[in-house]
Design a protein around this motif. Structure first.
Motif, PDB file in Angstrom:
ATOM      1  N   ARG A 198      65.275  14.809  22.902  1.00  0.00           N
ATOM      2  CA  ARG A 198      64.483  14.245  24.395  1.00  0.00           C
ATOM      3  C   ARG A 198      63.419  15.596  24.790  1.00  0.00           C
ATOM      4  NH1 ARG A 198      69.007  14.048  27.971  1.00  0.00           N
ATOM      5  NH2 ARG A 198      68.276  16.334  28.791  1.00  0.00           N
ATOM      6  N   LEU A 199      63.915  16.511  23.815  1.00  0.00           N
ATOM      7  CA  LEU A 199      62.640  17.768  23.596  1.00  0.00           C
ATOM      8  C   LEU A 199      61.683  17.563  22.122  1.00  0.00           C
ATOM      9  CD1 LEU A 199      64.501  20.880  23.809  1.00  0.00           C
ATOM     10  CD2 LEU A 199      62.694  20.502  24.861  1.00  0.00           C
ATOM     11  N   GLU A 206      54.739  21.930  16.149  1.00  0.00           N
ATOM     12  CA  GLU A 206      54.445  23.576  16.399  1.00  0.00           C
ATOM     13  C   GLU A 206      56.155  24.164  17.374  1.00  0.00           C
ATOM     14  OE1 GLU A 206      51.291  27.951  16.165  1.00  0.00           O
ATOM     15  OE2 GLU A 206      51.109  25.128  16.375  1.00  0.00           O
ATOM     16  N   GLU A 207      55.653  23.871  18.781  1.00  0.00           N
ATOM     17  CA  GLU A 207      56.537  24.437  20.056  1.00  0.00           C
ATOM     18  C   GLU A 207      58.151  23.887  18.620  1.00  0.00           C
ATOM     19  OE1 GLU A 207      54.443  24.117  23.595  1.00  0.00           O
ATOM     20  OE2 GLU A 207      54.751  22.597  22.581  1.00  0.00           O
ATOM     21  N   LEU A 208      58.350  22.746  18.700  1.00  0.00           N
ATOM     22  CA  LEU A 208      59.545  22.392  18.783  1.00  0.00           C
ATOM     23  C   LEU A 208      60.155  23.209  17.015  1.00  0.00           C
ATOM     24  CD1 LEU A 208      62.003  20.943  18.652  1.00  0.00           C
ATOM     25  CD2 LEU A 208      61.189  18.976  17.328  1.00  0.00           C
ATOM     26  N   ALA A 214      63.739  30.650  16.968  1.00  0.00           N
ATOM     27  CA  ALA A 214      64.219  30.543  17.767  1.00  0.00           C
ATOM     28  C   ALA A 214      66.220  30.527  18.038  1.00  0.00           C
ATOM     29  CB  ALA A 214      63.755  31.044  19.279  1.00  0.00           C
ATOM     30  N   PHE A 215      66.600  30.032  17.495  1.00  0.00           N
ATOM     31  CA  PHE A 215      67.838  29.034  18.541  1.00  0.00           C
ATOM     32  C   PHE A 215      68.780  29.089  16.918  1.00  0.00           C
ATOM     33  CE2 PHE A 215      71.081  25.737  17.225  1.00  0.00           C
ATOM     34  CZ  PHE A 215      72.711  26.182  18.437  1.00  0.00           C
ATOM     35  N   THR A 233      73.114  25.338   9.480  1.00  0.00           N
ATOM     36  CA  THR A 233      72.679  25.294  10.880  1.00  0.00           C
ATOM     37  C   THR A 233      72.013  23.994  10.964  1.00  0.00           C
ATOM     38  OG1 THR A 233      70.499  26.469   9.975  1.00  0.00           O
ATOM     39  CG2 THR A 233      71.650  27.217  11.040  1.00  0.00           C
ATOM     40  N   LEU A 234      72.177  23.031  11.622  1.00  0.00           N
ATOM     41  CA  LEU A 234      71.676  21.479  11.569  1.00  0.00           C
ATOM     42  C   LEU A 234      70.299  21.160  12.453  1.00  0.00           C
ATOM     43  CD1 LEU A 234      74.940  20.101  10.713  1.00  0.00           C
ATOM     44  CD2 LEU A 234      73.759  21.030   9.200  1.00  0.00           C
ATOM     45  N   GLY A 235      69.895  22.165  12.546  1.00  0.00           N
ATOM     46  CA  GLY A 235      67.966  22.022  13.433  1.00  0.00           C
ATOM     47  C   GLY A 235      69.087  22.047  15.321  1.00  0.00           C
ATOM     48  N   ASP A 236      69.432  20.765  15.869  1.00  0.00           N
ATOM     49  CA  ASP A 236      69.716  21.384  16.874  1.00  0.00           C
ATOM     50  C   ASP A 236      71.409  21.950  17.208  1.00  0.00           C
ATOM     51  OD1 ASP A 236      70.374  19.208  16.355  1.00  0.00           O
ATOM     52  OD2 ASP A 236      70.866  18.409  18.068  1.00  0.00           O
ATOM     53  N   GLU A 237      71.684  22.335  15.667  1.00  0.00           N
ATOM     54  CA  GLU A 237      73.585  22.657  15.977  1.00  0.00           C
ATOM     55  C   GLU A 237      73.958  23.770  15.101  1.00  0.00           C
ATOM     56  OE1 GLU A 237      77.083  19.794  16.832  1.00  0.00           O
ATOM     57  OE2 GLU A 237      76.468  19.055  14.736  1.00  0.00           O
TER      58      GLU A 237
END
Length: 360
Positions: A198-199, A206-208, A214-215, A233-237
């Motif tokens: 959803r994000l 750029e925000e993403l 940061a994550f 790292t896999l982006g969101d994981e």
């Protein structure tokens, strides 16, 4: 194998091939940057490089592809350093120190790791330092003197970090017995951002990118600081491992607590399992890894799910009571584990997740 044994692809005579550069239209500044970084001029076609190194064309091509480079036909695009690298790898094979397949793996693992590093340095590091100081200048023009200054320092730092990592890895192997070296038991964890899809629809690119960076940075710092190892790292994981379940549990709780304290971050969920894993080229595989991934997918937000083997290992180490009813007065534990409802998990049958929390 000698140069006389060097083979060539069917219907191709490299000696009759056009020895022009790989791309005749290369920008002169790009060629200057390449020469600066490689420290040598283009001198050899792939056939000439293989012949000079004393290896077959087939083996040279396999090394080249393993490092992650596209076939270049018979363009004159290789340097003396390419010949030396071929000679070194093939020499290790001829001396019996490496099998041919192992030498290919060395080329592949090194190529994959450094390719990602090079992309990151180009896209992020250099981009932030090469803002043109005046109109009409390109980033490439600004980059040249910067690369000239930074290259030797970054090269030395890369070798330093590699030696440090190699020392840490060999130390772990040296401390393990033969059984552990063959059948390695690790705590494996996945940390996953909740609602990331959803994000991606709501945030600008750029925000993403900033959120993902940061994550990943937060996870990498916490995993390393508490004795774990970040696998990828896999982006969101992120995927991490630890030799000790207690260390992995502390990492998981710290990740949840840190993300909870950051209003700019989405909620996090973590799944972990403990058991035998297969390690290959810096990655981990096997049922334990698959189970940790499945537990992550069913974990509630801001929560950590573990498997039964992980819960038992925490109990055996005195990090958590297996049952709260058995806790005697005065006994102190770092964590609490609570069995959840058994449920089917895709590809692994029915499992019993346990909720991991930090004891007050």
């Amino acid at each position: 194998m000698t140069a006389d044994d060097a083979g060539t692809p069917p219907h191709e005579d490299p000696r009759a091939a056009d020895p022009s550069d790989v791309t005749a239209g290369d920008d002169p500044l790009a060629l200057r940057l390449e020469h600066l970084i490689l420290g040598a001029e283009r001198r050899y076609t792939p056939f000439q490089a293989a012949r000079s190194a004393g290896v077959s064309m087939d083996l040279a091509s396999r090394f080249w592809r393993a490092m992650g480079f596209a076939d270049i036909g018979q363009a004159k695009a290789l340097t003396e350093a390419d010949v030396l690298a071929l000679r070194r790898l093939s020499g290790l094979v001829e001396a019996g120190l490496l099998s041919e397949s192992m030498a290919i793996q060395v080329a592949r693992s090194t190529g994959q790791t450094t390719a990602r590093l090079a992309d990151w340095q180009t896209d992020s590091f250099l981009e932030g330092l090469t803002e043109p100081p005046e109109p009409g200048m390109t980033r490439a023009e600004v980059a040249y003197p910067l690369v000239e200054l930074l290259l030797p320092e970054l090269e030395e730092f890369l070798i330093y970090v590699w030696r440090r990592q190699l020392a840490a890895a060999t130390s772990r192997v040296a401390q393990a017995d033969d059984e552990e070296a063959v059948n390695r038991r690790l705590a494996v964890g996945f940390a996953d951002l909740v609602g990331f899809t959803r994000l991606t629809r709501r945030l600008e690119e750029e925000e993403l990118g900033e959120l993902v960076e940061a994550f990943e940075t937060t996870c990498a710092d916490l995993v390393a600081a508490h004795g774990g190892r970040l696998i990828k790292t896999l982006g969101d994981e992120v995927l991490f491992v630890a030799d000790d379940p207690g260390i992995a549990a502390e990492i998981a709780m710290r990740l949840i607590e840190t993300m909870n304290g950051d209003e700019t971050m989405p909620a996090l969920r973590v799944g972990m399992a403990f058991g035998t894993v297969t390690t290959r080229m810096g990655d981990v595989f096997g049922t334990t890894v698959n189970l940790a991934s499945r537990l992550t997918s069913i974990a509630p937000k801001d929560a950590v799910l573990i498997d039964g083997a992980f819960a038992q290992a925490l109990g055996a180490a005195g990090d958590a009571p297996v049952s709260e009813a058995d806790v005697a007065d005065g006994e102190k534990y770092r964590f609490a584990v609570q069995p959840m409802f058994r449920r089917p998990v895709r590809g692994l049958g029915v499992v019993e997740p346990w909720m991991l929390t930090r004891r007050a």
